[in-house]
Design an enzyme around this catalytic site. Structure first.
Site, PDB file in Angstrom:
ATOM      1  N   ARG A  78       0.861  -1.182   0.000  1.00  0.00           N
ATOM      2  CA  ARG A  78       0.000   0.000   0.000  1.00  0.00           C
ATOM      3  C   ARG A  78       0.898   1.233   0.000  1.00  0.00           C
ATOM      4  O   ARG A  78       1.375   1.679   1.024  1.00  0.00           O
ATOM      5  CB  ARG A  78      -0.910   0.006   1.233  1.00  0.00           C
ATOM      6  CG  ARG A  78      -1.748   1.271   1.396  1.00  0.00           C
ATOM      7  CD  ARG A  78      -2.823   1.391   0.344  1.00  0.00           C
ATOM      8  NE  ARG A  78      -3.821   0.322   0.476  1.00  0.00           N
ATOM      9  CZ  ARG A  78      -4.792   0.105  -0.419  1.00  0.00           C
ATOM     10  NH1 ARG A  78      -4.857   0.859  -1.512  1.00  0.00           N
ATOM     11  NH2 ARG A  78      -5.654  -0.879  -0.242  1.00  0.00           N
ATOM     12  N   HIS A 184       1.009   2.689 -10.333  1.00  0.00           N
ATOM     13  CA  HIS A 184       0.076   3.147  -9.290  1.00  0.00           C
ATOM     14  C   HIS A 184       0.820   4.030  -8.274  1.00  0.00           C
ATOM     15  O   HIS A 184       1.044   3.636  -7.128  1.00  0.00           O
ATOM     16  CB  HIS A 184      -0.512   1.915  -8.607  1.00  0.00           C
ATOM     17  CG  HIS A 184      -1.763   2.155  -7.828  1.00  0.00           C
ATOM     18  ND1 HIS A 184      -1.977   3.289  -7.074  1.00  0.00           N
ATOM     19  CD2 HIS A 184      -2.881   1.395  -7.680  1.00  0.00           C
ATOM     20  CE1 HIS A 184      -3.157   3.208  -6.491  1.00  0.00           C
ATOM     21  NE2 HIS A 184      -3.730   2.076  -6.846  1.00  0.00           N
ATOM     22  N   GLU A 289      -1.570   8.362 -11.369  1.00  0.00           N
ATOM     23  CA  GLU A 289      -1.168   7.059 -11.876  1.00  0.00           C
ATOM     24  C   GLU A 289      -1.251   7.032 -13.401  1.00  0.00           C
ATOM     25  O   GLU A 289      -2.339   7.095 -13.954  1.00  0.00           O
ATOM     26  CB  GLU A 289      -2.073   5.981 -11.291  1.00  0.00           C
ATOM     27  CG  GLU A 289      -2.314   6.129  -9.783  1.00  0.00           C
ATOM     28  CD  GLU A 289      -3.499   5.316  -9.307  1.00  0.00           C
ATOM     29  OE1 GLU A 289      -3.790   4.253  -9.902  1.00  0.00           O
ATOM     30  OE2 GLU A 289      -4.156   5.736  -8.330  1.00  0.00           O
TER      31      GLU A 289
END
Length: 315
Positions: A78, A184, A289
């Site tokens: 994450r 990302h 992203e």
């Protein structure tokens, strides 16, 4: 021949070996590769997912990583820059990717470190590291879910104040395949309430918060005021700029990528994610992203495709 009393001494040439050198180190447990260049800029790449988990320039960390992020390979990281391939989001039904997990397998597969190349001079010190993922190296589950022969090479280049990431996709099999790909990127910012994004004006986007409603961006300086999850399609200009308190903070420059996703979970969604810490971290992060996700990219037998980004730290 007359000897001169004050003859000049030999000229000492500056050799490449006497210049400051870029350093690349693989961790003792072979889980992470870290690079440092003479300017002091650093980058750390986790071999699990080839995920960039840190990029520092001018003493400042540029990426946000959750305090609860798993760095042991037990789940996707994450934060940082996970690599999304070969599908973006939940896979569609009745498609070749339909048996894959959300965002595919690249971000939760172990990549191979392929080596480095460096350039050192007074004006340009940099280091490039290559990472590879191949169909033969996938888990049996992933091979069964997506049975194509492919090769990915991910190049991470660190230069003073800049980080470039380029992904090459090769079809090494006998049949063509379709894919999505996305970098990302979680940018670290000071305060989402004083941050804007430029370079999106006039672009069509899909708003995933509003049931995939399609709209056109009317703001020259987009401000995030709530949960945001938008896919901006086929941007006309290559650079998206993140601005803090009226001053440019990052330039994100796309190279052959069509789309840009803007994401921030805001309060409630952050609370619902077990690996998102601190729960107030949404105030200090913004995902910009780059990728090709609105439509499938196709590579036929023997073909390759390449795209990437350069992020410039403007402080």
């Amino acid at each position: 021949m007359v000897e001169r009393s004050h003859k000049p001494g030999p000229i000492s040439a500056t050799t490449a070996s006497s210049l400051p050198q870029a350093q690349v180190n693989v961790s003792d447990d072979n889980s992470k590769v870290t690079a440092t260049i003479p300017s002091g800029d650093t980058v750390e790449v986790l071999l699990y997912g080839a995920t960039i988990i840190s990029w520092k320039s001018n003493g400042t960390e540029n990426f946000w990583v959750s305090d609860a992020a798993k760095l042991d390979g037990s789940k996707p990281v994450r934060g940082g820059v996970p690599v999304v391939f070969p599908v973006f989001g939940p896979p569609p039904k009745n498609h070749a990717t339909s048996s894959l997990p959300q965002h595919g397998f690249a971000r939760n597969s172990r990549w191979e470190y392929l080596g480095k190349s460096t350039s050192e001079s007074a004006s340009d010190d940099s280091v490039k590291m290559d990472f590879g993922l191949y169909s033969a190296g996938l888990s049996e589950e992933a091979k069964k879910a997506w049975p194509y022969d492919f090769g990915l090479v991910y190049s991470v280049t660190l230069t003073k104040g800049e980080l470039s990431t380029i992904l090459t996709v090769r079809n090494e099999g006998k049949e063509g395949f379709d894919f999505n790909v996305l970098l990302h990127t979680y940018l670290r910012i000071k305060d989402i309430s004083t941050t804007t994004i430029s370079g999106l004006l006039g672009t069509s986007y899909v708003d995933k918060v509003l049931d995939a409603r399609e709209s056109t961006e009317s703001n020259s300086d987009l401000r995030i005021t709530g949960e945001t999850d938008r896919v901006y399609k086929s941007l006309a200009q290559d650079t998206t700029t993140v601005v803090e308190n009226g001053s440019p903070r990052f330039d994100v420059v796309r190279k052959n990528f069509r789309d840009t996703v803007i994401w921030n979970p805001w309060t409630e969604k952050a609370k619902g994610m077990g690996d998102f810490e601190p729960k107030t971290g949404w105030r200090e992060m913004l995902c910009v992203e780059v990728g090709s996700v609105a439509e499938w990219v196709r590579v036929e037998e023997g073909e390759s495709w390449e795209a990437g980004q350069t992020i410039k730290s403007l402080v």
